[in-house]
Design a protein around this motif. Structure first.
Motif, mmCIF file in Angstrom:
data_model
loop_
_atom_site.group_PDB
_atom_site.id
_atom_site.type_symbol
_atom_site.label_atom_id
_atom_site.label_comp_id
_atom_site.label_asym_id
_atom_site.label_seq_id
_atom_site.Cartn_x
_atom_site.Cartn_y
_atom_site.Cartn_z
ATOM 1 N N LEU A 31 81.145 18.503 27.478
ATOM 2 C CA LEU A 31 80.887 19.399 26.345
ATOM 3 C C LEU A 31 79.587 20.197 26.503
ATOM 4 O O LEU A 31 79.586 21.416 26.269
ATOM 5 C CB LEU A 31 80.874 18.601 25.035
ATOM 6 C CG LEU A 31 82.248 18.217 24.468
ATOM 7 C CD1 LEU A 31 82.087 17.307 23.259
ATOM 8 C CD2 LEU A 31 83.056 19.458 24.107
ATOM 9 N N HIS A 126 75.833 12.380 23.957
ATOM 10 C CA HIS A 126 75.593 13.817 23.867
ATOM 11 C C HIS A 126 74.268 14.101 23.169
ATOM 12 O O HIS A 126 73.460 14.926 23.627
ATOM 13 C CB HIS A 126 76.740 14.483 23.122
ATOM 14 C CG HIS A 126 76.755 15.977 23.211
ATOM 15 N ND1 HIS A 126 75.847 16.770 22.527
ATOM 16 C CD2 HIS A 126 77.554 16.843 23.898
ATOM 17 C CE1 HIS A 126 76.090 18.038 22.781
ATOM 18 N NE2 HIS A 126 77.118 18.114 23.617
ATOM 19 N N GLU A 132 71.642 17.376 20.122
ATOM 20 C CA GLU A 132 72.631 18.091 19.319
ATOM 21 C C GLU A 132 73.903 17.248 19.215
ATOM 22 O O GLU A 132 74.245 16.523 20.147
ATOM 23 C CB GLU A 132 72.981 19.443 19.951
ATOM 24 C CG GLU A 132 71.841 20.454 19.949
ATOM 25 C CD GLU A 132 72.257 21.776 20.554
ATOM 26 O OE1 GLU A 132 73.398 21.857 21.077
ATOM 27 O OE2 GLU A 132 71.460 22.730 20.532
ATOM 28 N N PRO A 134 77.863 17.934 18.529
ATOM 29 C CA PRO A 134 78.862 18.998 18.354
ATOM 30 C C PRO A 134 79.724 18.757 17.120
ATOM 31 O O PRO A 134 80.082 17.615 16.805
ATOM 32 C CB PRO A 134 79.699 18.909 19.634
ATOM 33 C CG PRO A 134 78.866 18.147 20.607
ATOM 34 C CD PRO A 134 78.038 17.211 19.790
#
Length: 266
Positions: A31, A126, A132, A134
């Motif tokens: 991602l 992540h 961050e 998502p």
């Protein structure tokens, strides 16, 4: 003989959990890089060779290959083995907590909880790498939470109380986080707030409080450690998502007992 049968029965959910968490690791890696999530076959990060089925058996492939690529000999990061072992353990916990069944040895609620745990793992990885979270991952967690609640309603009934508990869970932590963020800009990220809304839907209000408490406790301890070692300043930000995810996972499996113990003290 009975122990051997039990071991074989545990092997199916263990391998399923390892595979699901392995995919969660793929999500966390692809991602941030804008790589396709569903399309594209797995390949060696060092030589780019497409991996075959024998290279992708959870846990066993890493052990058989001794942590090296079959084609170029490059080291396969240990984290791949650890995330698969973590996924296998999560699957066994889901089976113990929410029941076994015909779906790779798990009941439908247990399988749904396993997928939710895999999304939490992807979110934690992540956020740790990018600070961050998502929206796609928060939406996926919310979708699994909704399916989980519906499955609980079908199996156990009590729709009104169930809906009230889980809707309250979606709001009881996320709304105060939002208000605090508005009062103190930068207090929480928008991804953290959405994460707790989705997680609260999954957990219900009492477990959501347990998750938030554990996250604040562990995140605060880590921040204090960084300050004490001079690795961060008072104005520095740390990724809070991993601590939220750990607290959510802990609350999913033991939140009822923790909440009951706490309320018994009042």
């Amino acid at each position: 003989m009975l122990w051997a049968v039990r071991a074989v029965l545990c092997l199916f959910p263990f391998l399923a959990g390892a595979a699901v968490f392995s995919f969660g690791g793929v999500l966390a890696w692809r991602l941030p890089r804008g790589a396709p999530v569903v399309r594209g076959r797995s390949a060696c990060a060092a030589c780019g060779h497409t991996l075959g089925a024998g290279d992708l058996v959870p846990v066993f492939s890493w052990l058989f290959l001794r942590g090296r690529c079959r084609y170029c000999g490059a080291r396969i990061p240990l984290r791949h083995l650890l995330e698969e072992l973590l996924g296998g353990a999560a699957a066994l916990l889901c089976g113990a907590r929410f029941g076994t069944g015909p779906l790779l040895g798990l009941s439908f609620p247990a399988l749904t909880a396993l997928f939710a745990c895999a999304v939490l793992y992807a979110i934690a990885c992540h956020d740790a790498a990018t600070q961050e979270i998502p929206d796609e991952l928060n939406a996926a967690l919310g979708a699994f939470a909704l399916v989980f609640v519906l499955a609980q309603g079908v199996l156990h009934g009590g729709w009104a109380a169930l809906a009230a508990r889980h809707i309250a869970g979606a709001l009881c932590v996320s709304v105060p986080m939002l208000l605090l963020c508005l009062a103190v800009p930068g207090g929480f990220g928008g991804g953290d707030i959405k994460l707790m809304a989705a997680a609260g839907l999954l957990l219900g209000w009492s477990q959501a409080f347990v998750a938030a408490f554990l996250a604040v406790l562990s995140g605060g301890a880590y921040a204090a450690y960084l300050l004490a070692r001079g690795r961060a300043g008072r104005r520095d930000h740390i990724a809070f998502g991993p601590f939220l995810c750990a607290g959510i996972a802990a609350a999913l499996f033991a939140g009822d007992a923790a909440a009951a113990w706490y309320f018994a003290l009042l």
